[in-house]
Design a protein around this motif. Structure first.
Motif, mmCIF file in Angstrom:
data_model
loop_
_atom_site.group_PDB
_atom_site.id
_atom_site.type_symbol
_atom_site.label_atom_id
_atom_site.label_comp_id
_atom_site.label_asym_id
_atom_site.label_seq_id
_atom_site.Cartn_x
_atom_site.Cartn_y
_atom_site.Cartn_z
ATOM 1 N N ASN A 1 12.659 -5.596 -10.545
ATOM 2 C CA ASN A 1 13.940 -5.654 -9.827
ATOM 3 C C ASN A 1 14.227 -7.069 -9.334
ATOM 4 N N GLU A 2 15.485 -7.442 -9.349
ATOM 5 C CA GLU A 2 15.910 -8.692 -8.714
ATOM 6 C C GLU A 2 16.311 -8.353 -7.284
ATOM 7 N N VAL A 3 15.445 -8.651 -6.342
ATOM 8 C CA VAL A 3 15.623 -8.225 -4.957
ATOM 9 C C VAL A 3 16.626 -9.129 -4.249
ATOM 10 N N LEU A 4 17.611 -8.504 -3.606
ATOM 11 C CA LEU A 4 18.675 -9.229 -2.916
ATOM 12 C C LEU A 4 18.483 -9.254 -1.407
ATOM 13 N N ALA A 5 17.838 -8.226 -0.863
ATOM 14 C CA ALA A 5 17.620 -8.127 0.581
ATOM 15 C C ALA A 5 16.369 -7.306 0.842
ATOM 16 N N THR A 6 15.724 -7.570 1.974
ATOM 17 C CA THR A 6 14.482 -6.880 2.328
ATOM 18 C C THR A 6 14.504 -6.475 3.799
ATOM 19 N N THR A 7 13.508 -5.685 4.188
ATOM 20 C CA THR A 7 13.246 -5.387 5.586
ATOM 21 C C THR A 7 11.741 -5.392 5.782
ATOM 22 N N THR A 8 11.275 -5.709 6.997
ATOM 23 C CA THR A 8 9.843 -5.781 7.276
ATOM 24 C C THR A 8 9.474 -4.724 8.316
ATOM 25 N N PHE A 9 8.468 -3.930 8.003
ATOM 26 C CA PHE A 9 8.015 -2.878 8.903
ATOM 27 C C PHE A 9 7.122 -3.452 10.002
ATOM 28 N N THR A 10 7.278 -2.937 11.218
ATOM 29 C CA THR A 10 6.489 -3.421 12.350
ATOM 30 C C THR A 10 5.168 -2.678 12.510
ATOM 31 N N GLY A 11 5.074 -1.499 11.931
ATOM 32 C CA GLY A 11 3.887 -0.673 12.124
ATOM 33 C C GLY A 11 3.974 0.224 13.344
ATOM 34 N N GLU A 12 5.063 0.156 14.092
ATOM 35 C CA GLU A 12 5.218 0.963 15.300
ATOM 36 C C GLU A 12 5.172 2.458 14.994
ATOM 37 N N HIS A 13 5.743 2.843 13.874
ATOM 38 C CA HIS A 13 5.839 4.259 13.542
ATOM 39 C C HIS A 13 4.848 4.685 12.459
ATOM 40 N N ALA A 14 4.248 3.720 11.776
ATOM 41 C CA ALA A 14 3.214 3.994 10.761
ATOM 42 C C ALA A 14 2.378 2.726 10.673
ATOM 43 N N TYR A 15 1.267 2.699 11.406
ATOM 44 C CA TYR A 15 0.517 1.452 11.584
ATOM 45 C C TYR A 15 0.040 0.847 10.270
ATOM 46 N N TRP A 16 -0.154 1.695 9.238
ATOM 47 C CA TRP A 16 -0.716 1.203 7.976
ATOM 48 C C TRP A 16 0.288 0.411 7.135
ATOM 49 N N VAL A 17 1.556 0.386 7.559
ATOM 50 C CA VAL A 17 2.523 -0.439 6.832
ATOM 51 C C VAL A 17 2.962 -1.641 7.677
ATOM 52 N N ASP A 18 2.246 -1.939 8.726
ATOM 53 C CA ASP A 18 2.582 -3.076 9.583
ATOM 54 C C ASP A 18 2.656 -4.357 8.760
ATOM 55 N N GLY A 19 3.783 -5.040 8.826
ATOM 56 C CA GLY A 19 3.954 -6.306 8.118
ATOM 57 C C GLY A 19 4.412 -6.183 6.680
ATOM 58 N N VAL A 20 4.565 -4.973 6.181
ATOM 59 C CA VAL A 20 5.013 -4.785 4.801
ATOM 60 C C VAL A 20 6.492 -5.163 4.672
ATOM 61 N N THR A 21 6.788 -6.010 3.710
ATOM 62 C CA THR A 21 8.172 -6.370 3.410
ATOM 63 C C THR A 21 8.643 -5.525 2.234
ATOM 64 N N MET A 22 9.720 -4.787 2.454
ATOM 65 C CA MET A 22 10.206 -3.804 1.484
ATOM 66 C C MET A 22 11.608 -4.146 1.002
ATOM 67 N N PRO A 23 11.860 -4.082 -0.298
ATOM 68 C CA PRO A 23 13.225 -4.305 -0.778
ATOM 69 C C PRO A 23 14.221 -3.313 -0.176
ATOM 70 N N VAL A 24 15.379 -3.817 0.196
ATOM 71 C CA VAL A 24 16.482 -3.000 0.703
ATOM 72 C C VAL A 24 17.594 -2.897 -0.339
ATOM 73 N N ALA A 25 17.860 -3.981 -1.047
ATOM 74 C CA ALA A 25 18.901 -3.977 -2.076
ATOM 75 C C ALA A 25 18.405 -4.754 -3.283
#
Length: 213
Positions: free
Chosen positions: A149-173
């Protein structure tokens, strides 16, 4: 005149019919002739192959083999595919060929509807032009995504609601090609009221226009 097909249905919590009405008006503003259906049977119609764009707004539903085959062939031969949130990213959980075409599949939204930020990774792309990092109040989608995918936008998880994804940057668009067809997806758009956020609406509107042949 470019022609677009919107097919809505599935889980009512995503407000598919109101979202379809909003998308219809957006496309008509941009000069499309728009057809709206509320059954996946529309995907099996041979005329799909002559369209400019298909917009699925269907969550947690099922698609028949011949419906998916016809839709996939149409996209491979140049018909655009565009959509948002669960309406395209969680449409048919059992249909891996559909997910292959979309470039991703919803997995979870830790914390439900929360506050987070959307970061722009391709500010020079015409879809994202003039849009800067913005706050958003919605489900923060964690997805399985295609690395091509050609990623246009992302979001980063804080881990507040699922500690095991803390810091994960995920494509949004993202945008991608599937054969000759252009595919656009945005994870934003849980309910119809999110189209009132200018950045969200602009991203979806530009993405649909980019995908349409």
């Amino acid at each position: 005149m470019r022609e677009a097909l919107i097919v809505w249905g599935g889980w009512s919590g995503h407000e598919p019919e109101p979202c379809a009405n909003i998308v219809r008006s957006m496309l008509e503003e941009d000069g499309f002739k728009v057809y709206v259906e509320n059954s996946t049977e529309a995907f099996a119609d041979p005329s799909v192959r002559d369209l400019s764009l298909v917009v699925p707004i269907i969550t947690m539903s099922k698609i028949e083999k011949e419906e998916l085959s016809n839709l996939s062939e149409a996209v491979r031969n140049g018909v655009g595919l565009a959509g948002f949130h669960g309406g395209m990213g969680d449409s048919f959980r059992e249909a891996v060929d559909y997910q292959f075409m979309v470039g991703g599949q919803f997995v979870s939204h830790p914390g439900g509807v929360i506050d987070y930020h959307v970061d722009i990774t391709k500010p020079d792309d015409p879809i994202m032009e003039g849009i800067e990092r913005f706050p958003f109040h919605s489900e923060q989608y964690y997805m399985h995504v295609d690395p091509s995918n050609e990623v246009l936008a992302t979001t980063t998880f804080t881990g507040e609601h699922a500690y095991w994804v803390d810091g994960v940057t995920m494509p949004v668009a993202w945008k991608r090609k599937h054969g000759e067809g252009r595919v656009f997806y945005s994870a934003l758009g849980h309910v119809a009221s999110e189209f009132e956020v200018p950045q969200m609406r602009t991203i979806v509107q530009r993405g649909m226009n980019w995908a349409a042949r």
